[in-house]
Design an enzyme around this catalytic site. Sequence first.
Site, PDB file in Angstrom:
ATOM      1  N   ARG A 122       0.872  -1.217  -0.163  1.00 61.09           N
ATOM      2  CA  ARG A 122      -0.026  -0.031  -0.080  1.00 61.09           C
ATOM      3  C   ARG A 122       1.019   1.453  -0.122  1.00 61.09           C
ATOM      4  O   ARG A 122       1.912   1.348   0.753  1.00 61.09           O
ATOM      5  CB  ARG A 122      -0.965  -0.117   1.364  1.00 61.09           C
ATOM      6  CG  ARG A 122      -1.913  -1.015   1.128  1.00 61.09           C
ATOM      7  CD  ARG A 122      -2.994  -1.075   2.356  1.00 61.09           C
ATOM      8  NE  ARG A 122      -3.906  -2.328   2.117  1.00 61.09           N
ATOM      9  CZ  ARG A 122      -4.820  -2.636   2.925  1.00 61.09           C
ATOM     10  NH1 ARG A 122      -5.161  -1.942   3.913  1.00 61.09           N
ATOM     11  NH2 ARG A 122      -5.447  -3.783   2.710  1.00 61.09           N
ATOM     12  N   ARG A 173       1.735   0.577  10.227  1.00 67.31           N
ATOM     13  CA  ARG A 173       1.390   0.949   9.016  1.00 67.31           C
ATOM     14  C   ARG A 173       2.566   0.996   8.042  1.00 67.31           C
ATOM     15  O   ARG A 173       3.312   1.905   8.162  1.00 67.31           O
ATOM     16  CB  ARG A 173       0.591   2.425   9.206  1.00 67.31           C
ATOM     17  CG  ARG A 173       0.250   2.839   7.974  1.00 67.31           C
ATOM     18  CD  ARG A 173      -0.606   4.445   7.994  1.00 67.31           C
ATOM     19  NE  ARG A 173      -1.239   4.292   9.029  1.00 67.31           N
ATOM     20  CZ  ARG A 173      -2.859   3.959   8.755  1.00 67.31           C
ATOM     21  NH1 ARG A 173      -3.215   3.708   7.866  1.00 67.31           N
ATOM     22  NH2 ARG A 173      -3.479   4.036   9.841  1.00 67.31           N
ATOM     23  N   GLU A 216      -7.223  -1.432  15.046  1.00 62.56           N
ATOM     24  CA  GLU A 216      -7.691  -2.484  13.986  1.00 62.56           C
ATOM     25  C   GLU A 216      -6.701  -3.491  13.837  1.00 62.56           C
ATOM     26  O   GLU A 216      -5.599  -3.182  13.349  1.00 62.56           O
ATOM     27  CB  GLU A 216      -8.090  -1.519  12.939  1.00 62.56           C
ATOM     28  CG  GLU A 216      -8.624  -2.379  11.771  1.00 62.56           C
ATOM     29  CD  GLU A 216      -8.773  -1.828  10.421  1.00 62.56           C
ATOM     30  OE1 GLU A 216      -8.880  -0.475  10.480  1.00 62.56           O
ATOM     31  OE2 GLU A 216      -8.588  -2.376   9.287  1.00 62.56           O
ATOM     32  N   SER A 265     -10.816  -6.289   9.448  1.00 63.00           N
ATOM     33  CA  SER A 265     -11.688  -5.526   8.851  1.00 63.00           C
ATOM     34  C   SER A 265     -12.620  -6.591   7.990  1.00 63.00           C
ATOM     35  O   SER A 265     -12.175  -7.031   6.917  1.00 63.00           O
ATOM     36  CB  SER A 265     -11.428  -4.450   8.169  1.00 63.00           C
ATOM     37  OG  SER A 265     -12.646  -3.554   7.844  1.00 63.00           O
ATOM     38  N   ARG A 275       0.308  -6.957  12.368  1.00 60.71           N
ATOM     39  CA  ARG A 275      -0.347  -6.479  13.553  1.00 60.71           C
ATOM     40  C   ARG A 275      -0.520  -7.364  14.511  1.00 60.71           C
ATOM     41  O   ARG A 275      -0.397  -6.942  15.771  1.00 60.71           O
ATOM     42  CB  ARG A 275      -1.498  -5.506  13.052  1.00 60.71           C
ATOM     43  CG  ARG A 275      -1.308  -4.376  12.349  1.00 60.71           C
ATOM     44  CD  ARG A 275      -2.657  -3.461  12.197  1.00 60.71           C
ATOM     45  NE  ARG A 275      -2.325  -2.212  11.390  1.00 60.71           N
ATOM     46  CZ  ARG A 275      -3.186  -1.469  11.086  1.00 60.71           C
ATOM     47  NH1 ARG A 275      -4.539  -1.451  11.403  1.00 60.71           N
ATOM     48  NH2 ARG A 275      -2.773  -0.245  10.316  1.00 60.71           N
TER      49      ARG A 275
END
Length: 424
Positions: free
Chosen positions: A261, A276, A348, A351, A390
């Site tokens: 990303r 991130r 988070e 999702s 994560r």
Amino acid sequence: MLDPKLLRAQPETVAAQLARRGFVFDLSRFQELEARRKTLQTETEKLQAERNAGSKRIGQAKGRGEDVSPILADMDRIKAQVAANEQALNALQTEFEDFALGLPNVPHASVPDGKDEHDNVEQRRWGTPRSAAGAKDHADLGEALGLMDFAAAAKLTGARFVVLRGQLARLQRALIQFMLDVHTREHGYQELYVPYIVNAASLRGTGQLPKFGEDLFALKTEQDWRLIPTAEVPVTNLLREEIQAAEALPLKWVAHTPCFRAEAGAAGKDTKGMIRQHQFEKVELVQATLPERSHQAHEELTAHAEAILQKLELPYRVITLCTGDMGFSSAKTYDIEVWLPSQDRYREISSCSNFEDFQARRMLARYRHPETKKPELLHTLNGSGLAVGRTLVAILENYQDEGGAIAVPAALQPYLGGLERIAK
RNA sequence: GGAGAGAUGGCCGAGUGGACGAAGGCGCUCCCCUGCUAAGGGAGUAUAGGGUCAAAAGCCUUAUCGCGGGUUCGAAUCCCGCUCUCUCCGCCA
């Protein structure tokens, strides 16, 4: 993509539903485009029909050995008109399509209204969060162990990458194995290996394009290829332009892939550590179901992701994203958030979304209805099961002791040759 | 990377400029016949749009024979480009 029939028949209703998520549907632009389209298309098709009929007559006349020059003269006029009309219609249809592809999904009735993440609604909590007092963050822990190296990654590439060494690299690999095993053995998913590079059609199918291209890494090849931002793209696109047998449903797939990303617009956010990154590992769950089954499947899929956290004994909570915080393609999303002691809050880690027929319509992903025998759009869902990087972060932070050593969760020990502790 | 062959409906497969959205077969659905089974007879069976309609049905209509362009009154068929598949050669983990 929304149902164009619905859009045409009840634009006000659609506008009201999109307004729930803070999206302004340009009703007057839509109606103006639609009016032009209708006139132009009707006229063009009439001309095409005229041309087709004329051509047929020429063929018949020639068959009888008659002179065709009078018909031919008439055809010249029609030909020019058809060409002009077709060109105008194409341009208009492209404009219409761009407009339609830019519309987000309509939220499901059960989704709470809200503006942003503050309006999300907590569904449930599991486990007891440990105190933040004295907790180090994962980056400090990993670097102190000498097994997590951001400086090295910065040298190799740049910011937002990491090098893992030794038992931490192995721990990440163990997590991947563990997650895949649980989902295939206990939850009935089929494991897939898929390309990490996809074409533009695939990205359009799942909704990343045309609107969110800046989040993707593009390859400088002739083919317009991008690195996948999630396994959702290659896995869900297996359904593209395919018709499934109803008995084959639900399809349940799990795949581990790296995810890439660009994180454009995330400057200054989560700059420290592994939260991130431009590249991270993820195990992704994807399902395709009958329309009437998708919301139940959504609950099940979320529970499958939760099962991983329970087995790893990591405290978490599940929230329903409000209308304003949901992703573009989603009709309903649950986020699973894991407890991070260093941040003294939940973050988070998964999702889980039900896209209903939004992706299926873009992709033409269908099943054959057993009674009508007609192809119908199926429903697609996906969820992280889980974000591996994560999860690694959560283990370091939740399983640390005062000395900075990390206990290995019992469920993972078999995957690490019985290793119980990672220490200096 | 080089040379060659190919891509047609759920599947197989015919079709080299006009009555072809596409023969034939398989499969599937319905009906008839057959006291079960097997066999036989008949009919139907692509997709996505648009118009009409409150809606559905129906009717009218457009597009689609790998994808994009071109030639032509008219293209599955001819021409150009591309993609993918297969075979052989080369290279390679």
